[in-house]
Design a protein around this motif. Structure first.
Motif, PDB file in Angstrom:
ATOM      1  N   SER A  79      -5.242  47.781  14.222  1.00  0.00           N
ATOM      2  CA  SER A  79      -4.616  48.595  15.258  1.00  0.00           C
ATOM      3  C   SER A  79      -5.319  48.430  16.601  1.00  0.00           C
ATOM      4  CB  SER A  79      -4.624  50.069  14.834  1.00  0.00           C
ATOM      5  OG  SER A  79      -3.972  50.871  15.788  1.00  0.00           O
ATOM      6  N   THR A  83      -3.520  47.108  20.125  1.00  0.00           N
ATOM      7  CA  THR A  83      -3.423  47.974  21.308  1.00  0.00           C
ATOM      8  C   THR A  83      -4.407  47.580  22.407  1.00  0.00           C
ATOM      9  OG1 THR A  83      -4.961  49.562  20.296  1.00  0.00           O
ATOM     10  CG2 THR A  83      -2.614  49.926  19.958  1.00  0.00           C
ATOM     11  N   ALA A 162       0.908  51.601  12.561  1.00  0.00           N
ATOM     12  CA  ALA A 162       0.387  52.713  13.375  1.00  0.00           C
ATOM     13  C   ALA A 162       0.467  52.375  14.867  1.00  0.00           C
ATOM     14  CB  ALA A 162      -1.052  53.005  12.987  1.00  0.00           C
ATOM     15  N   LYS A 163       0.725  53.375  15.656  1.00  0.00           N
ATOM     16  CA  LYS A 163       0.828  53.175  17.106  1.00  0.00           C
ATOM     17  C   LYS A 163      -0.537  53.189  17.785  1.00  0.00           C
ATOM     18  CE  LYS A 163       5.302  53.070  16.996  1.00  0.00           C
ATOM     19  NZ  LYS A 163       6.023  51.786  17.225  1.00  0.00           N
ATOM     20  N   THR A 164      -1.513  53.868  17.171  1.00  0.00           N
ATOM     21  CA  THR A 164      -2.848  53.978  17.758  1.00  0.00           C
ATOM     22  C   THR A 164      -3.896  53.805  16.661  1.00  0.00           C
ATOM     23  OG1 THR A 164      -2.997  56.366  17.416  1.00  0.00           O
ATOM     24  CG2 THR A 164      -1.996  55.611  19.493  1.00  0.00           C
ATOM     25  N   GLY A 167      -4.166  56.921  14.660  1.00  0.00           N
ATOM     26  CA  GLY A 167      -3.130  57.036  13.642  1.00  0.00           C
ATOM     27  C   GLY A 167      -3.438  56.178  12.432  1.00  0.00           C
ATOM     28  N   ARG A 249       5.951  43.655  16.561  1.00  0.00           N
ATOM     29  CA  ARG A 249       5.014  44.185  17.570  1.00  0.00           C
ATOM     30  C   ARG A 249       4.743  43.182  18.687  1.00  0.00           C
ATOM     31  NH1 ARG A 249       1.493  48.435  16.030  1.00  0.00           N
ATOM     32  NH2 ARG A 249       0.631  48.187  18.129  1.00  0.00           N
TER      33      ARG A 249
END
Length: 251
Positions: A79, A83, A162-164, A167, A249
């Motif tokens: 993740s 990000t 997961a976005k973060t 998370g 993604r």
């Protein structure tokens, strides 16, 4: 094909270096097995009747619990990559998503093999005495490796979903809870009927029972094949999901 292998080796080296530099996470993944072993054996073991010494019974469960925790760290690492902008740099150099994820999975396997060695070391010191021969040891380690590989790829998929990173960290709690509802720490037949069905038919229990039976040289029947089927199914689904999620993604 050769470029893919070269990229994978590079990404594996990167992930291992990142692991070694994260002192807090590395210390936790190595110390957690020791702490859990001592807590369960000396604080809870005297109150639990398993028909054998508790350290003998609980060692396979501790190994799988720690394997789940160590693998779940992969979700956070993946993740962070997704990000943090590093993926764009990798893709600009034509590094495949498979190589990037393989690096994280390889680091997870390395962490978990190290924690497994620690668990066995501490277990031997406090009374664990397996009766396995060489073939049984190899079979038990093979099943354990299959589980670690499967749960590591599942963690990679969770990190992509997961976005973060925060998370993704929630995956840790899910993975660490499941072994408690299995035969890891108490026999399944001592559980209430409403949870016994789940404990008997989830992937952790056949893996633990296979490793425990092989190490103690007790009959295992078809349980190892059931364990490998679970691991294979999780592995295939996780790899396919990881490929699809990475493509989504980065598209």
């Amino acid at each position: 094909m050769s470029d893919t292998f070269a990229d994978s080796r590079t990404m594996i080296g990167r992930s291992l270096r990142l692991t070694s530099r994260n002192a807090e996470a590395l210390t936790m993944s190595l110390m957690l097995p020791i702490m859990l072993m001592l807590v369960f054996v000396y604080l809870f073991g005297g109150a639990i009747n398993t028909g054998t010494t508790y350290v003998t019974y609980v060692t396979p469960g501790i190994i799988l619990l720690c394997a789940g925790f160590g693998a779940s760290m992969t979700a956070v690492s993946v993740s962070k990559d997704m990000t943090g902008g590093i993926i764009d740099r990798f893709r600009s150099r034509d590094i495949s998503g498979a190589a990037i994820l393989a690096g994280h999975v390889a680091a997870s396997v390395a962490r978990n093999l190290a924690s497994t060695v620690l668990v066995f070391g501490v277990a031997f010191l406090i009374g664990f005495r397996p009766a396995a021969g060489l073939v049984d040891w190899l079979a038990a380690l093979g099943i354990l490796l299959a589980f670690i590989l499967a749960i590591s790829w599942l963690s990679a998929a969770a990190g992509l979903l997961a976005k973060t990173p925060e998370g993704a960290n929630g995956f840790t709690f899910v993975v660490m809870f499941v072994p408690y509802a299995s035969s890891a720490f108490v026999p399944v037949d001592t559980m209430p009927s409403w949870i016994r069905g789940f404990a008997e038919n989830q992937p952790i229990t056949p893996v633990i029972e296979s490793i425990r039976g092989l190490l103690l040289d007790t009959p295992v029947g078809s349980t190892p094949w059931v364990a490998l089927a679970w691991c294979g199914g999780i592995l295939v689904v996780s790899i396919v999901a990881s490929a699809a999620l990475f493509k989504r993604r980065t598209s």
